[in-house]
Enzyme design. Structure first.
Site, mmCIF file in Angstrom:
data_model
loop_
_atom_site.group_PDB
_atom_site.id
_atom_site.type_symbol
_atom_site.label_atom_id
_atom_site.label_comp_id
_atom_site.label_asym_id
_atom_site.label_seq_id
_atom_site.Cartn_x
_atom_site.Cartn_y
_atom_site.Cartn_z
ATOM 1 N N VAL A 57 0.831 -1.201 0.000
ATOM 2 C CA VAL A 57 0.000 0.000 0.000
ATOM 3 C C VAL A 57 0.870 1.256 0.000
ATOM 4 C CG1 VAL A 57 -1.814 1.283 1.216
ATOM 5 C CG2 VAL A 57 -1.923 -1.207 1.114
ATOM 6 N N CYS A 58 1.956 1.244 0.765
ATOM 7 C CA CYS A 58 2.860 2.405 0.810
ATOM 8 C C CYS A 58 3.511 2.628 -0.552
ATOM 9 C CB CYS A 58 3.928 2.212 1.874
ATOM 10 S SG CYS A 58 3.276 2.050 3.547
ATOM 11 N N ALA A 59 3.916 1.539 -1.201
ATOM 12 C CA ALA A 59 4.523 1.641 -2.522
ATOM 13 C C ALA A 59 3.513 2.195 -3.526
ATOM 14 C CB ALA A 59 5.040 0.272 -2.968
#
Length: 164
Positions: A57-59
């Site tokens: 999700v962060c990527a």
């Protein structure tokens, strides 16, 4: 309220709101130089906060802000995490991130504490929660989203609308 996989988590640090002055905080760039975010900079700042660039999700969040930031001439876009600058640099290089500046809060969590985004009481305790702050050229917070579920993406369009 913030949750991680449905379980309530706490945040530590100062609570900031829209209209507050954005604290100027020094973070570490990929070349180990010091770069400041917050405060008056003469441009809008989109401060994209993630727990770790090593997660899906962060990527995705960083890739989406990178793509959307390409058309912004009046804003600087940052991704802030506790990942080491070397790991951030590797991620940005591998993913072709050119429109977002990766900065690390690993030295003293000054950003996390100043912006109230340090996770407490969860398996991710000590990391930064998922959040987006938009700071206007005069240094005021004009948009804030602390994402309610750490594993969810932020509202990209609302953050970008705050710049226009």
């Amino acid at each position: 309220m913030v949750t991680f996989k449905g379980n309530s988590v706490s945040l530590s640090g100062k609570t900031l709101n829209v209209g507050d002055s954005a604290p100027k905080v020094e973070l570490v760039a990929g070349d180990l130089s010091v770069k400041s975010v917050g405060g008056a900079s003469g441009k809008f700042q989109i401060i994209n906060v993630v727990p770790s660039l090593d997660t899906g999700v962060c990527a995705t969040q960083t890739r989406k802000f990178n793509k959307k930031a390409a058309s912004l001439s009046n804003a600087e876009v940052f991704v802030v995490s506790l990942d080491l600058p070397f790991a951030q640099g590797r991620f940005c290089s591998t993913e072709g991130i050119k429109n977002v500046v990766a900065l690390s809060d690993f030295r003293n969590k000054a950003f996390g504490e100043a912006y109230g985004v340090v996770l407490a009481g969860s398996p991710l305790e000590g990391l930064l929660t998922r959040a987006v702050f938009v700071v206007n050229p005069e240094g005021k917070i004009v948009y804030k989203e602390i994402v309610s579920e750490v594993t969810s993406e932020p509202d990209y369009e609302a953050a970008l609308a705050a710049v226009k």
